[in-house]
Design a protein around this motif. Structure first.
Motif, PDB file in Angstrom:
ATOM      1  N   VAL A  53       0.812  -1.101   0.010  1.00 15.33           N
ATOM      2  CA  VAL A  53      -0.081  -0.003  -0.120  1.00 15.33           C
ATOM      3  C   VAL A  53       0.750   1.255   0.055  1.00 15.33           C
ATOM      4  O   VAL A  53       0.621   2.183  -0.848  1.00 15.33           O
ATOM      5  N   ALA A  54       1.823   1.326   0.764  1.00 15.76           N
ATOM      6  CA  ALA A  54       2.829   2.383   0.822  1.00 15.76           C
ATOM      7  C   ALA A  54       3.525   2.880  -0.522  1.00 15.76           C
ATOM      8  O   ALA A  54       3.472   3.818  -1.028  1.00 15.76           O
ATOM      9  N   LEU A  57       0.976   3.915  -2.780  1.00 18.39           N
ATOM     10  CA  LEU A  57       0.633   5.570  -2.416  1.00 18.39           C
ATOM     11  C   LEU A  57       1.700   6.400  -2.855  1.00 18.39           C
ATOM     12  O   LEU A  57       1.452   7.500  -3.419  1.00 18.39           O
ATOM     13  N   LEU A  60       1.058   6.837  -6.487  1.00 18.68           N
ATOM     14  CA  LEU A  60      -0.001   7.792  -6.876  1.00 18.68           C
ATOM     15  C   LEU A  60       0.427   9.193  -6.661  1.00 18.68           C
ATOM     16  O   LEU A  60       0.066  10.092  -6.918  1.00 18.68           O
ATOM     17  N   LEU A  61       1.382   9.423  -5.404  1.00 16.77           N
ATOM     18  CA  LEU A  61       1.661  10.893  -5.096  1.00 16.77           C
ATOM     19  C   LEU A  61       2.797  11.357  -6.279  1.00 16.77           C
ATOM     20  O   LEU A  61       2.843  12.392  -6.652  1.00 16.77           O
ATOM     21  N   SER A 213      -0.862   9.789 -11.010  1.00 18.87           N
ATOM     22  CA  SER A 213       0.098  10.490 -10.125  1.00 18.87           C
ATOM     23  C   SER A 213      -0.254  11.810  -9.872  1.00 18.87           C
ATOM     24  O   SER A 213      -0.704  12.503 -10.722  1.00 18.87           O
ATOM     25  N   THR A 316      -9.084   7.117  -6.681  1.00 14.47           N
ATOM     26  CA  THR A 316      -7.790   6.039  -6.808  1.00 14.47           C
ATOM     27  C   THR A 316      -6.721   6.326  -5.786  1.00 14.47           C
ATOM     28  O   THR A 316      -6.274   5.571  -5.290  1.00 14.47           O
ATOM     29  N   ALA A 317      -6.806   7.536  -5.224  1.00 16.72           N
ATOM     30  CA  ALA A 317      -5.537   7.620  -4.195  1.00 16.72           C
ATOM     31  C   ALA A 317      -6.275   7.093  -2.987  1.00 16.72           C
ATOM     32  O   ALA A 317      -5.361   6.823  -1.864  1.00 16.72           O
ATOM     33  N   THR A 319      -8.177   4.523  -2.651  1.00 18.11           N
ATOM     34  CA  THR A 319      -7.626   3.025  -2.684  1.00 18.11           C
ATOM     35  C   THR A 319      -6.344   2.322  -2.580  1.00 18.11           C
ATOM     36  O   THR A 319      -5.394   3.182  -2.349  1.00 18.11           O
TER      37      THR A 319
END
Length: 508
Positions: A53-54, A57, A60-61, A213, A316-317, A319
């Motif tokens: 998950v990290a 994320l 995504l960031l 992202s 999405t973020a 999730t």
């Protein structure tokens, strides 16, 4: 500045991960073993949801920063590409994404993993591929340098260093490592990140995620003069300078384009700002083309598109000394040969052969970390590159749990010392025709004296004779398969007692 920060972090991660495979003292593992566990594929196989998950994320960031900072194979390609640019500058060109090939490679990888052919899938797993290169090609150089230092220090009456054995642990894995390095070298030298964006399954997955992202590089058309320098220096071949567009599924956020742009026309900024700029340009173009009557309608459509994309983003973020061939420099020692085991031996913590083969990617980290020299890559095609235990150079000490501590995929689950000393990974088998008391008539008993679990006792070969030679009797209920008997048996070339593996491990 962003590029320099990225390079420093990438160099740090790459160096420390490499040292995990080179360090034979265990020091680096104590402090930085977690770097192996945060690799994407090992974390998935270990079902380490927090790390997965990290990393999602993080993508995504910041985009595919994992590929340019954390992944050692990716950083290695950047190093090769950097040398390539020293020979020829501005060497890259934009190329369309090969999405079909990427999807096919990802699908084949998933099918191989699900079907239990992890050793085949491991051929393209990025962390495992780098691990094999480091362990097979870099570790011998590192160990050789250490032995030279130990020799020099000994001449100065210093024992700060000690010599270690340098030996080829598996010819099959060595060949795979060399072939992988040559292929990656050619691809990275010529075209930068071709492997990452066409073959690598992790790159494909993270590329899909990076579509959304939050931070991303963007081209400011008002400043761009169309020189195309950004595209000619993009090792991911994802910048189309003619269309002023960037393929974010392939962009690894290396920041090279930002530094190369002399006009300052490329920014690394939040998606919302980028989107607003795109929308503003589109609205202006629509107004100019549609005229006053359609102005309000164009505004409304742009707002709906903006809100839709914003909602989509929000959803999405959420999730590791050479062979000793003489005894005291006097008598030659015949090298011990590996017995033909019906069932291979895998470390305690693997639980079973089936489970081990499904989770192990053959990264060789446990092989590098094993202080007893019993782990080596399998030569069997069905489990190629996956580690197996053999006792020609040592035995598996009951108190050692190193392999379970370093395994990043969970193929070898973490095991405590009491559990290790009571887990039966195999059982000893006596070979009458090889036993020295029966062959030469000499007394021995090495196997019984050194068995840590007391599973071997010496009994008379002929109870009716008092002078009959004594032979070993194995209590398979007490044997844990550590291999001390096999390793310390003086019979050559094959030991008179060897360990046969268990398909499923037992607790004694």
């Amino acid at each position: 500045m962003l590029r320099k920060i990225r390079i420093v972090l990438a160099a740090l991660c790459f160096t420390l991960v490499t040292l995990l495979f080179l360090d034979f003292t265990g020091t680096v593992h104590t402090w930085f073993g977690w770097l192996a566990k945060i690799q994407f594929l090992p974390a998935v196989l270990a079902l380490n949801a927090g790390i997965v998950v990290a990393l999602v994320l993080l993508t995504l960031l910041l985009g595919r920063i994992y590929c340019s900072v954390i992944c050692p194979l990716g950083v290695m390609q950047d190093i090769i590409a950097w040398w390539g640019r020293k020979v020829k500058k501005n060497r890259y060109t934009y190329s369309p994404a090969r999405n079909v090939l990427r999807a096919v490679m990802l699908a084949l990888f998933i099918v191989a993993m699900v079907a239990g052919f992890a050793s085949a899938a491991a051929l393209i797993a990025p962390y495992s591929a780098y691990g094999r290169i480091a362990q097979n090609l870099l570790a011998p150089v590192w160990q050789g340098a250490n032995n030279l230092l130990a020799y020099a220090a000994e001449r100065l009456d210093s024992y700060a260093f000690y010599t270690v054995d340098i030996w080829l642990k598996g010819i099959g894995t060595f060949v795979v490592a060399v072939a992988t390095l040559l292929l990656l070298w050619v691809l990275a030298w010529r075209n930068g990140r071709t492997w990452c964006n066409t073959v690598c399954p992790v790159g494909t997955v993270l590329g899909f995620i990076s579509r959304w992202s939050f931070m991303r590089p963007v081209i400011d058309t008002s400043k761009c003069n169309g020189c195309g320098k950004c595209a000619r220096n993009c090792k991911a071949a994802c910048i189309d300078s003619k269309q002023h567009s960037i393929d974010y599924t392939r962009c690894v956020v290396c920041m090279d384009c930002l530094e190369q742009c002399s006009q300052g026309a490329i920014y690394y900024e939040p998606r919302t700002i980028t989107r607003r700029m795109e929308l503003a340009e589109k609205v202006a173009a629509e107004r100019a083309a549609a005229g006053p009557a359609e102005e309000g309608k164009a505004d409304g459509m742009s707002r709906r598109k903006f809100l839709t994309l914003t909602a989509l983003f929000a959803f999405t973020a959420a999730t590791r000394a050479q062979n000793k061939t003489v005894d005291g420099g006097l008598a030659a020692i015949e090298q011990k040969k590996m017995p033909a085991r019906k069932t291979p031996i895998v470390p305690a913590g693997a639980q079973s052969l089936k489970r081990f083969s499904q989770h192990c990617t053959g990264c060789q980290l446990c092989v590098s970390a094993c202080p007893n020299g019993v782990l080596r890559p399998s030569q069997d095609l069905t489990s190629l590159m996956q580690p197996v235990i053999s006792y020609e150079r040592g035995y598996c000490r009951p108190e050692c749990t190193k392999c379970s501590e370093v395994c990043p995929t969970g193929a070898i689950k973490r095991i405590r010392r009491p559990e290790k000393s009571s887990t039966q990974i195999g059982r000893a088998v006596w070979i009458k025709d090889n036993c020295i008391p029966l062959v030469n008539g000499d007394s021995c008993g090495n196997c019984a004296r050194h068995c840590p679990s007391g599973a071997i006792t010496m009994v008379s070969s002929e109870p009716s004779r008092e002078d009959a030679p004594k032979i070993p009797a194995v209590n398979t209920e007490m044997c844990i398969g550590c291999g001390s008997c096999e390793y310390l048996c003086p019979a050559r070339p094959f030991a008179a007692i060897y360990v046969e593996g268990n398909e499923v491990h037992h607790t004694i």
